[in-house]
Design an enzyme around this catalytic site. Structure first.
Site, mmCIF file in Angstrom:
data_model
loop_
_atom_site.group_PDB
_atom_site.id
_atom_site.type_symbol
_atom_site.label_atom_id
_atom_site.label_comp_id
_atom_site.label_asym_id
_atom_site.label_seq_id
_atom_site.Cartn_x
_atom_site.Cartn_y
_atom_site.Cartn_z
ATOM 1 N N TYR A 195 0.853 -1.188 0.000
ATOM 2 C CA TYR A 195 0.000 0.000 0.000
ATOM 3 C C TYR A 195 0.887 1.235 0.000
ATOM 4 O O TYR A 195 1.861 1.309 0.757
ATOM 5 C CB TYR A 195 -0.885 -0.001 1.254
ATOM 6 C CG TYR A 195 -1.762 1.228 1.405
ATOM 7 C CD1 TYR A 195 -2.808 1.475 0.528
ATOM 8 C CD2 TYR A 195 -1.548 2.134 2.444
ATOM 9 C CE1 TYR A 195 -3.616 2.594 0.670
ATOM 10 C CE2 TYR A 195 -2.362 3.253 2.611
ATOM 11 C CZ TYR A 195 -3.395 3.483 1.713
ATOM 12 O OH TYR A 195 -4.199 4.590 1.867
ATOM 13 N N ASP A 220 9.321 2.846 -0.163
ATOM 14 C CA ASP A 220 8.264 3.476 0.619
ATOM 15 C C ASP A 220 8.472 3.077 2.077
ATOM 16 O O ASP A 220 8.073 1.998 2.506
ATOM 17 C CB ASP A 220 6.884 3.041 0.110
ATOM 18 C CG ASP A 220 5.755 3.708 0.900
ATOM 19 O OD1 ASP A 220 6.056 4.423 1.876
ATOM 20 O OD2 ASP A 220 4.589 3.489 0.542
ATOM 21 N N LYS A 276 4.140 8.919 8.908
ATOM 22 C CA LYS A 276 3.914 8.345 10.237
ATOM 23 C C LYS A 276 4.893 8.890 11.298
ATOM 24 O O LYS A 276 4.704 9.997 11.775
ATOM 25 C CB LYS A 276 3.881 6.823 10.131
ATOM 26 C CG LYS A 276 2.717 6.392 9.194
ATOM 27 C CD LYS A 276 2.338 4.956 9.206
ATOM 28 C CE LYS A 276 1.010 4.776 8.475
ATOM 29 N NZ LYS A 276 1.062 4.147 7.168
HETATM 30 C C1 LIG Z 1 0.285 4.620 5.792
HETATM 31 C C2 LIG Z 1 1.052 4.378 4.556
HETATM 32 C C3 LIG Z 1 1.020 5.263 3.465
HETATM 33 C C4 LIG Z 1 0.056 6.413 3.398
HETATM 34 O O1 LIG Z 1 0.303 7.373 4.369
HETATM 35 P P1 LIG Z 1 -0.892 8.371 4.788
HETATM 36 O O2 LIG Z 1 -0.242 9.317 5.732
HETATM 37 O O3 LIG Z 1 -1.954 7.510 5.397
HETATM 38 O O4 LIG Z 1 -1.363 9.029 3.544
HETATM 39 C C5 LIG Z 1 1.877 5.049 2.407
HETATM 40 N N1 LIG Z 1 2.721 4.011 2.401
HETATM 41 C C6 LIG Z 1 2.778 3.122 3.403
HETATM 42 C C7 LIG Z 1 3.748 2.001 3.356
HETATM 43 C C8 LIG Z 1 1.924 3.259 4.501
HETATM 44 O O5 LIG Z 1 1.935 2.341 5.480
#
Ligand SMILES: *Cc1c(COP(=O)(O)O)cnc(C)c1O
Length: 427
Positions: free
Chosen positions: A144, A239, A267
């Protein structure tokens, strides 16, 4: 536990917020428990609007790595509030945070701040396309990367939990250049490169996957991606929105010693405030406007309060000791859960990476989306319900992770294991 106020508050929310939530996984779509509405939190504990106390293992999906409301972050935020909380102009804190990112994340030479992980990944893809003058990119099934159109194909947790077929609202054109490979399967990546040798701008990958449950990379997988990108002239994007400042101070790239060209962060970097960031080699980052031609912007980007919160968070983490502690607590939890699985001969397995873990209701091994999605969701539901009743907050989806924070204690881990023993003995 009484949940009268929580029930009423959620009923009211449903009247004016679609589904009652501002992010779908909070709606408890696939479990039989009603969402809990919270009032306040401190350290490892969180309280709902009925006054029930829980031990929190969601940790705001990762950011609360020091527990809720660490003193250092709170005092930095208070101090900035006295000075102003949005200038729409440069501030010193954003430079300090960018310097800190470039110091801590091994491959980062320049960084740009945004306000969410979604913005970071979306912008990183645009930058990679602008830099390479190529259109396509490769992502992995079950990874994701936020909810932007091109990235929402085969996107794991939130989408899978709600069983949303396809993605209404996303046009075929928007995902026409999104190529899907299989996580931990280098052959599937090479096949895509060979099908489109001149067209792939980037690979984007969660180096330690966290959105199909916790799925660490197989030996050689990340280095294999690095090599394929070099062979075919593509940009490697890690990511690290979950992994950054979590897998280690320098993220998964430091842990596995594989360097991407661009890293996306979110995060933890905001200390609980809305911050995202993408950072990478200066040569690539300087393609961004106004230095270069690739446009990217944000009214609240580099917000001084959020920057001070993030800076205080990273400064605390740099003092040391946190990773040894949370990784040891994670190992203790894994051992306890494995003991329960063996004791009752459960068709379950645990995947762990440091302080992040998932109890899968499938024998495993879980190495990709196919194997993760074999999980028994009814069993997960019972486990989730049992743990919630006993005062432990875990993610309401099989395809999410449990996050241990530095505010957790060995006693709390042991009480979690004891509760899990009770719940799992009845499955
Ligand atoms: C949470 C998450 C996102 C998206 O971040 P948001 O602040 O919710 O937009 C993107 N990549 C990864 C791996 C994530 O866990």
């Amino acid at each position: 536990m009484e949940h009268v106020n929580s029930h009423n508050a959620f009923a009211e929310a449903k009247q004016c917020i679609p589904g009652g939530v501002n992010s779908p996984v909070r709606a408890f779509g696939n479990v039989s428990v009603e969402p809990i509405v919270y009032d306040h939190a401190k350290g490892s504990r969180i309280w709902d609007v009925d006054g029930n106390e829980y031990i929190d293992f969601i940790s705001s999906w990762g950011p609360m790595i020091l527990g809720h409301r660490p003193e250092a972050v709170e005092s930095a935020v208070r101090a900035q509030l006295e000075k102003g909380y949005s200038f729409g102009a440069p501030c010193v804190a954003e430079t300090k945070l960018a310097e800190t990112v470039c110091r801590l994340i091994p491959s980062a030479e320049k960084a740009r701040m945004v306000s969410s992980g979604t913005e970071a990944t979306m912008s990183a893809i645009r930058l990679a396309r602008g830099y390479t003058h190529r259109d396509k990119f490769i992502k992995f099934e079950g990874n994701y990367h936020g909810h932007s159109d091109a990235l929402l194909a085969a996107a794991g947790s939130g989408v899978a939990t709600l069983s949303i077929p396809g993605n209404p609202g996303i046009t075929p054109g928007a995902v026409a250049d999104t190529l899907i490979a299989r996580y931990n399967d280098l052959g599937s990546v090479r096949a895509l490169f060979e099908a489109y040798p001149e067209d792939v701008a980037a690979i984007i990958v969660e180096p330690i996957a966290g959105n199909m449950g916790c799925v660490p990379p197989a030996e050689g997988f990340l280095q294999g991606l690095r090599d394929l990108c070099d062979e075919f002239g593509a940009v490697l994007i890690f990511d690290e929105v979950i992994n950054g400042f979590r897998a280690s101070l320098g993220g998964a790239q430091q842990l596995y010693n594989v360097m991407p060209d661009i890293t996306t962060l979110g995060k933890i970097i905001g200390g609980g405030f809305p911050v995202g960031c993408f950072a990478g080699r200066a040569e690539i980052m300087d393609c961004l406007a106004p230095a270069g031609q690739v446009y990217q912007a944000g009214t609240l980007s580099g917000n001084p309060v959020a920057m001070e919160a993030g800076l205080a968070m990273l400064t605390e983490l740099e003092k040391g000791g946190v990773y040894e502690k949370i990784d040891a607590l994670g190992a203790r939890l894994e051992d306890g859960l494995n003991g329960i699985i063996a004791k009752y001969s459960l068709p379950c397995c645990v995947n762990r990476s440091g302080s992040v873990l998932t109890l899968f209701f499938t024998e495993g091994p879980v190495t990709d989306w196919d194997s993760a999605s074999k999980s028994n969701i009814q069993m997960f539901d019972k486990y989730f319900e049992g743990m919630t009743e006993r005062g432990f907050i875990i993610a309401p989806s099989q395809y999410e992770c449990l996050f241990v924070s530095a505010a957790h204690t060995e006693e709390e881990i042991d009480s979690f294991i004891a509760a899990a023993d009770e719940v799992l003995s009845q499955l």
